[in-house]
Design an enzyme around this catalytic site. Structure first.
Site, PDB file in Angstrom:
ATOM      1  N   GLU A 112       0.835  -1.209   0.000  1.00  0.00           N
ATOM      2  CA  GLU A 112       0.000   0.000   0.000  1.00  0.00           C
ATOM      3  C   GLU A 112       0.871   1.261   0.000  1.00  0.00           C
ATOM      4  OE1 GLU A 112      -2.108  -1.641   3.348  1.00  0.00           O
ATOM      5  OE2 GLU A 112      -4.010  -1.433   2.286  1.00  0.00           O
ATOM      6  N   GLU A 132      -3.074  -9.928   4.078  1.00  0.00           N
ATOM      7  CA  GLU A 132      -3.809  -9.691   5.328  1.00  0.00           C
ATOM      8  C   GLU A 132      -4.823 -10.790   5.620  1.00  0.00           C
ATOM      9  OE1 GLU A 132      -3.182  -7.419   2.998  1.00  0.00           O
ATOM     10  OE2 GLU A 132      -2.564  -5.513   3.921  1.00  0.00           O
TER      11      GLU A 132
HETATM   12  N1  DAK Z   1       5.465  -7.507  11.029  1.00  0.00           N
HETATM   13  C1  DAK Z   1       6.385  -7.788  11.988  1.00  0.00           C
HETATM   14  N2  DAK Z   1       7.469  -8.545  11.806  1.00  0.00           N
HETATM   15  C2  DAK Z   1       7.655  -9.080  10.580  1.00  0.00           C
HETATM   16  C3  DAK Z   1       6.740  -8.848   9.516  1.00  0.00           C
HETATM   17  C4  DAK Z   1       5.603  -8.022   9.775  1.00  0.00           C
HETATM   18  N3  DAK Z   1       4.708  -7.695   8.844  1.00  0.00           N
HETATM   19  N4  DAK Z   1       7.184  -9.526   8.434  1.00  0.00           N
HETATM   20  C5  DAK Z   1       8.319 -10.127   8.802  1.00  0.00           C
HETATM   21  N5  DAK Z   1       8.608  -9.864  10.094  1.00  0.00           N
HETATM   22  C6  DAK Z   1       9.741 -10.331  10.870  1.00  0.00           C
HETATM   23  C7  DAK Z   1       9.586 -11.787  11.246  1.00  0.00           C
HETATM   24  O1  DAK Z   1       8.778 -11.929  12.401  1.00  0.00           O
HETATM   25  C8  DAK Z   1      11.028 -12.177  11.515  1.00  0.00           C
HETATM   26  O2  DAK Z   1      11.410 -11.694  12.773  1.00  0.00           O
HETATM   27  P1  DAK Z   1      12.172 -12.645  13.847  1.00  0.00           P
HETATM   28  O3  DAK Z   1      11.301 -13.820  14.041  1.00  0.00           O
HETATM   29  O4  DAK Z   1      13.478 -12.969  13.149  1.00  0.00           O
HETATM   30  O5  DAK Z   1      12.347 -11.777  15.055  1.00  0.00           O
HETATM   31  C9  DAK Z   1      11.789 -11.374  10.464  1.00  0.00           C
HETATM   32  O6  DAK Z   1      10.914 -10.305  10.079  1.00  0.00           O
HETATM   33  C10 DAK Z   1      12.116 -12.171   9.211  1.00  0.00           C
HETATM   34  O7  DAK Z   1      10.917 -12.760   8.753  1.00  0.00           O
HETATM   35  P2  DAK Z   1      10.778 -14.323   8.403  1.00  0.00           P
HETATM   36  O8  DAK Z   1      11.690 -15.130   9.268  1.00  0.00           O
HETATM   37  O9  DAK Z   1       9.337 -14.658   8.453  1.00  0.00           O
HETATM   38  O10 DAK Z   1      11.344 -14.352   6.920  1.00  0.00           O
HETATM   39  P3  DAK Z   1      10.955 -15.363   5.751  1.00  0.00           P
HETATM   40  O11 DAK Z   1      11.927 -15.067   4.654  1.00  0.00           O
HETATM   41  O12 DAK Z   1      10.868 -16.760   6.257  1.00  0.00           O
HETATM   42  O13 DAK Z   1       9.482 -14.962   5.295  1.00  0.00           O
HETATM   43  C11 DAK Z   1       7.754 -13.347   4.690  1.00  0.00           C
HETATM   44  C12 DAK Z   1       9.286 -13.683   4.706  1.00  0.00           C
HETATM   45  C13 DAK Z   1       7.601 -11.937   4.174  1.00  0.00           C
HETATM   46  C14 DAK Z   1       7.035 -14.309   3.726  1.00  0.00           C
HETATM   47  C15 DAK Z   1       7.162 -13.525   6.118  1.00  0.00           C
HETATM   48  O14 DAK Z   1       8.004 -12.800   7.028  1.00  0.00           O
HETATM   49  C16 DAK Z   1       5.763 -13.001   6.249  1.00  0.00           C
HETATM   50  O15 DAK Z   1       4.809 -13.695   5.850  1.00  0.00           O
HETATM   51  N6  DAK Z   1       5.608 -11.831   6.864  1.00  0.00           N
HETATM   52  C17 DAK Z   1       4.299 -11.242   7.141  1.00  0.00           C
HETATM   53  C18 DAK Z   1       3.714 -10.670   5.891  1.00  0.00           C
HETATM   54  C19 DAK Z   1       2.331 -10.089   6.130  1.00  0.00           C
HETATM   55  O16 DAK Z   1       1.400 -10.803   6.583  1.00  0.00           O
HETATM   56  N7  DAK Z   1       2.171  -8.783   5.851  1.00  0.00           N
HETATM   57  C20 DAK Z   1       0.907  -8.120   6.066  1.00  0.00           C
HETATM   58  C21 DAK Z   1       0.914  -7.525   7.440  1.00  0.00           C
HETATM   59  S1  DAK Z   1      -0.653  -6.782   7.867  1.00  0.00           S
HETATM   60  C22 DAK Z   1      -3.881  -0.006   9.070  1.00  0.00           C
HETATM   61  C23 DAK Z   1      -3.765  -0.048   7.705  1.00  0.00           C
HETATM   62  C24 DAK Z   1      -2.998  -1.054   7.103  1.00  0.00           C
HETATM   63  C25 DAK Z   1      -2.378  -2.026   7.868  1.00  0.00           C
HETATM   64  C26 DAK Z   1      -2.469  -1.951   9.230  1.00  0.00           C
HETATM   65  C27 DAK Z   1      -3.224  -0.953   9.841  1.00  0.00           C
HETATM   66  N8  DAK Z   1      -4.661   1.041   9.686  1.00  0.00           N
HETATM   67  C28 DAK Z   1      -5.470   1.909   8.875  1.00  0.00           C
HETATM   68  C29 DAK Z   1      -4.527   1.328  11.068  1.00  0.00           C
HETATM   69  C30 DAK Z   1      -1.625  -3.043   7.181  1.00  0.00           C
HETATM   70  C31 DAK Z   1      -1.591  -4.307   7.643  1.00  0.00           C
HETATM   71  C32 DAK Z   1      -0.566  -5.238   7.171  1.00  0.00           C
HETATM   72  O17 DAK Z   1       0.303  -4.920   6.393  1.00  0.00           O
END
Ligand code: DAK
Length: 258
Positions: A112, A132
């Protein structure tokens, strides 16, 4: 601005470069990072020696989304009060052209953020998605709207409802990004593109950007009327006189930004 922890800023001639710098968390967007990013963008926008801006991450990730750990336990009221991602609205108010240089993961709020920029230059390794749905929510910073406008309804449904992740080449094919470059070149290409744009007449750039963005926000009639007013307004600038005189005199224009 005061020293930033999660954003590195530098100037390359007329280009302002802001790098997201939380590599251990794949540049996950937490409130402090967003605040620092907005500060950097505001500073570049106010700086007349800057003509265009590039936002980038690192090779592994542009940004893997909003920080899940930061919001996992939050209540709706807390989310509403922090409205950390409300900073995205401020990106839209930056007057200068903003280019996202994307490599690796560009997910959720990271995608985004890229979509809030005016153009995207991707490395071959870039991966775009809105995962998400995997964590029980939906995009919250414009993804359902901007991605749908960029990709069309059918593909946006797959990306958002079923976590389809787009490769860089797919993103190019569907018009999400401007160009794809080899990993070792993507940032240079983004900087070169920004550098070329930054050489152009500043007020014309500003009004052109505004007029294009209007295409997504107004009716066609209103958008065309806005465009025409902006076109006429430019005839009151030094740079319009200079640009047209330079053409006639077969020389390069000397833009003043006035
Ligand atoms: N948040 C926090 N930490 C994260 C992260 C995230 N989104 N993505 C990765 N990390 C961290 C992992 O926890 C890990 O930390 P440690 O465990 O080493 O402490 C480190 O980064 C490396 O990640 P991985 O070990 O998981 O690395 P891989 O290569 O195995 O996997 C990956 C990479 C990108 C596939 C995986 O990390 C992953 O699935 N990450 C999450 C992706 C995700 O679900 N993103 C969407 C997040 S929700 C709002 C508006 C918008 C939003 C929020 C509020 N408002 C209007 C208030 C948006 C929401 C989102 O974006």
């Amino acid at each position: 601005m005061s020293a930033a922890e999660f954003i590195l800023v530098e100037k390359r001639e007329r280009v302002g470069l802001a790098r997201l710098n939380r590599p251990k968390a794949l540049n996950a967007l937490n409130p402090q990072l967003m605040l620092e990013l907005m500060g950097a963008l505001d500073d570049f926008d106010a700086d007349e020696s800057v003509g265009a801006i590039v936002i980038t991450g690192d090779e592994r990730a542009f940004a893997a989304g909003a920080d899940i750990k930061d919001m996992a336990l939050a209540t709706a009221v807390e989310m509403l009060k922090r409205d950390a991602i409300g900073y995205f609205d401020r990106i839209r108010r930056v007057k200068k052209p903003v280019i996202a240089a994307v490599s690796g993961w560009c997910l959720g709020g990271g995608n985004e953020l890229a979509l809030s920029c005016d153009m995207i230059v991707a490395s071959e390794t870039a991966r775009f998605g809105q995962p998400e749905i995997n964590i029980g929510v939906i995009p919250g910073a414009g993804g359902t709207q901007r991605l749908t406008r960029a990709l069309g309804k059918a593909l946006a449904m797959e990306v958002i409802l079923n976590n389809r992740v787009l490769t860089a080449q797919e993103a190019l094919h569907y018009g999400l990004v401007n160009r794809v470059a080899p990993l070792e070149r993507y940032l240079d290409e983004a900087l070169e593109l920004a550098g070329q744009i930054a050489q152009r007449a500043p007020l014309a750039l500003r009004l052109a950007k505004e007029a294009i963005n209007n295409a997504f926000e107004t009716s066609l009639t209103e958008g065309i009327a806005n465009e025409r007013r902006a076109f006429y307004l430019l005839f009151s600038t030094h740079d319009q006189k200079e640009g047209m005189a330079a053409f006639i005199e077969k020389r390069s224009p000397d833009w003043q930004g006035t």
